[in-house]
Design a protein around this motif. Structure first.
Motif, mmCIF file in Angstrom:
data_model
loop_
_atom_site.group_PDB
_atom_site.id
_atom_site.type_symbol
_atom_site.label_atom_id
_atom_site.label_comp_id
_atom_site.label_asym_id
_atom_site.label_seq_id
_atom_site.Cartn_x
_atom_site.Cartn_y
_atom_site.Cartn_z
ATOM 1 N N ALA A 104 41.394 19.383 -30.417
ATOM 2 C CA ALA A 104 40.657 20.040 -29.338
ATOM 3 C C ALA A 104 39.182 20.185 -29.676
ATOM 4 N N ARG A 105 38.878 20.206 -30.968
ATOM 5 C CA ARG A 105 37.486 20.312 -31.410
ATOM 6 C C ARG A 105 36.846 18.951 -31.663
ATOM 7 N N GLY A 106 37.598 17.890 -31.390
ATOM 8 C CA GLY A 106 37.056 16.545 -31.565
ATOM 9 C C GLY A 106 37.199 15.990 -32.967
ATOM 10 N N TYR A 107 38.135 16.537 -33.737
ATOM 11 C CA TYR A 107 38.342 16.079 -35.113
ATOM 12 C C TYR A 107 39.721 15.436 -35.269
ATOM 13 N N GLU A 108 39.784 14.485 -36.185
ATOM 14 C CA GLU A 108 40.992 13.730 -36.464
ATOM 15 C C GLU A 108 41.704 14.341 -37.673
ATOM 16 N N PRO B 6 36.239 19.986 -42.584
ATOM 17 C CA PRO B 6 35.694 18.663 -42.246
ATOM 18 C C PRO B 6 35.505 17.813 -43.497
ATOM 19 N N TRP B 7 35.816 16.520 -43.355
ATOM 20 C CA TRP B 7 35.754 15.558 -44.459
ATOM 21 C C TRP B 7 34.341 14.995 -44.529
ATOM 22 N N GLY B 8 33.483 15.675 -45.295
ATOM 23 C CA GLY B 8 32.096 15.248 -45.398
ATOM 24 C C GLY B 8 31.416 15.330 -44.043
ATOM 25 N N ALA B 9 30.667 14.287 -43.704
ATOM 26 C CA ALA B 9 29.934 14.263 -42.438
ATOM 27 C C ALA B 9 30.712 13.538 -41.339
ATOM 28 N N THR B 10 32.006 13.306 -41.571
ATOM 29 C CA THR B 10 32.819 12.568 -40.608
ATOM 30 C C THR B 10 33.461 13.521 -39.599
ATOM 31 N N HIS B 11 34.212 12.940 -38.669
ATOM 32 C CA HIS B 11 35.030 13.729 -37.755
ATOM 33 C C HIS B 11 36.500 13.660 -38.166
ATOM 34 N N LEU B 12 36.725 13.513 -39.471
ATOM 35 C CA LEU B 12 38.050 13.676 -40.046
ATOM 36 C C LEU B 12 38.151 15.096 -40.579
ATOM 37 N N ALA B 13 39.334 15.697 -40.466
ATOM 38 C CA ALA B 13 39.560 17.048 -40.968
ATOM 39 C C ALA B 13 40.738 17.012 -41.936
ATOM 40 N N HIS C 195 38.604 28.601 -44.789
ATOM 41 C CA HIS C 195 38.378 27.217 -44.388
ATOM 42 C C HIS C 195 37.977 27.152 -42.914
ATOM 43 N N TRP C 196 37.524 25.987 -42.524
ATOM 44 C CA TRP C 196 37.013 25.729 -41.173
ATOM 45 C C TRP C 196 38.027 26.082 -40.090
#
Length: 233
Positions: free
Chosen positions: A197-201, A161-168, A141-142
């Protein structure tokens, strides 16, 4: 309470003032088949019903309309559209994100790489199969974080990552013999710090009746945003 990354994803701007007992309809022609009907019941907010154009016609829904949330559910059922069991949606409040980003997690909790494949394989072999399926934790996984006890991988969390969003979206599992020590909490918070830290929620989902998972989400600092149901495809 939650960041705009979360609220903007689930709550359209034009639905911001819809009352709690109402549902707002979004017709989205780009929805994939496995999300052609999506219902989000926000905690303390409206219900958002997102449907494809074909499903909107089938169910009898118009883009931008506001109807009672109960009526939306009734229309979906009357159209013969089956929905999966709902998931809780949990996210870290803004103030908790700051705490997660600032804290240390100890030398026994760290990111995992391909070099950890043997330890990960041992963990998978020892874990209950149904829990592995539910957790959906994978070494490729990512982002993957594990916690070790006496050189043995005891708890693992992974994200993608959740699709093209910045949700993880995250999953986590702890081997049965290591439970009750707070290892899953440490792992989830370390994983969340890496994502932030990578900008994801970080996004934590679980079934409504999964009491241990709900307790872990709350212990790790997450708070309930609402519940999400999609079409049974």
């Amino acid at each position: 309470m939650f960041t705009a990354v979360v609220t903007d994803h689930w709550l359209p701007a034009r639905a911001a003032h819809v009352p709690e007992e109402e549902a707002f309809v979004v017709v989205d022609p780009d929805l994939p088949a496995n999300r052609a009907v999506s219902v989000v019941r926000m905690e303390g907010g409206p219900t958002i019903v997102a449907v494809s154009a074909g499903q909107a016609e089938r169910i009898g829904l118009d883009d931008g309309e506001t109807i009672p949330a109960v009526e939306a559910t009734t229309r979906i059922a009357a159209a013969g559209v089956a929905l999966n069991d709902p998931d809780h949606l949990f996210y870290l409040p803004v103030e908790e994100q700051e705490a997660v980003a600032a804290e240390g997690h100890g030398i026994h909790t760290r990111r995992l790489t391909a070099d950890d494949a043997p330890a990960f394989a041992d963990m998978v072999a020892a874990a209950p199969a149904h829990e592995l399926d539910e957790a959906f934790v994978e070494l490729d996984h990512w982002l993957v974080v594990g916690t070790f006890v006496d050189a043995r991988l005891a708890a693992v969390g992974s994200m993608y990552p959740w699709g093209a969003t910045h949700l993880a979206d995250l999953g986590v599992i702890t081997l049965p013999e290591f439970r009750g020590r707070g290892l899953a909490r440490v792992t989830v918070r370390a994983l969340s710090a890496e994502a932030l830290a990578r900008g994801y929620e970080p996004q934590y989902r679980c079934q409504l009746d999964n009491a241990p998972s709900i307790a872990l989400a709350i212990a790790a600092g997450f708070r309930r945003f609402g519940e999400w149901t999609v079409i049974d495809s």
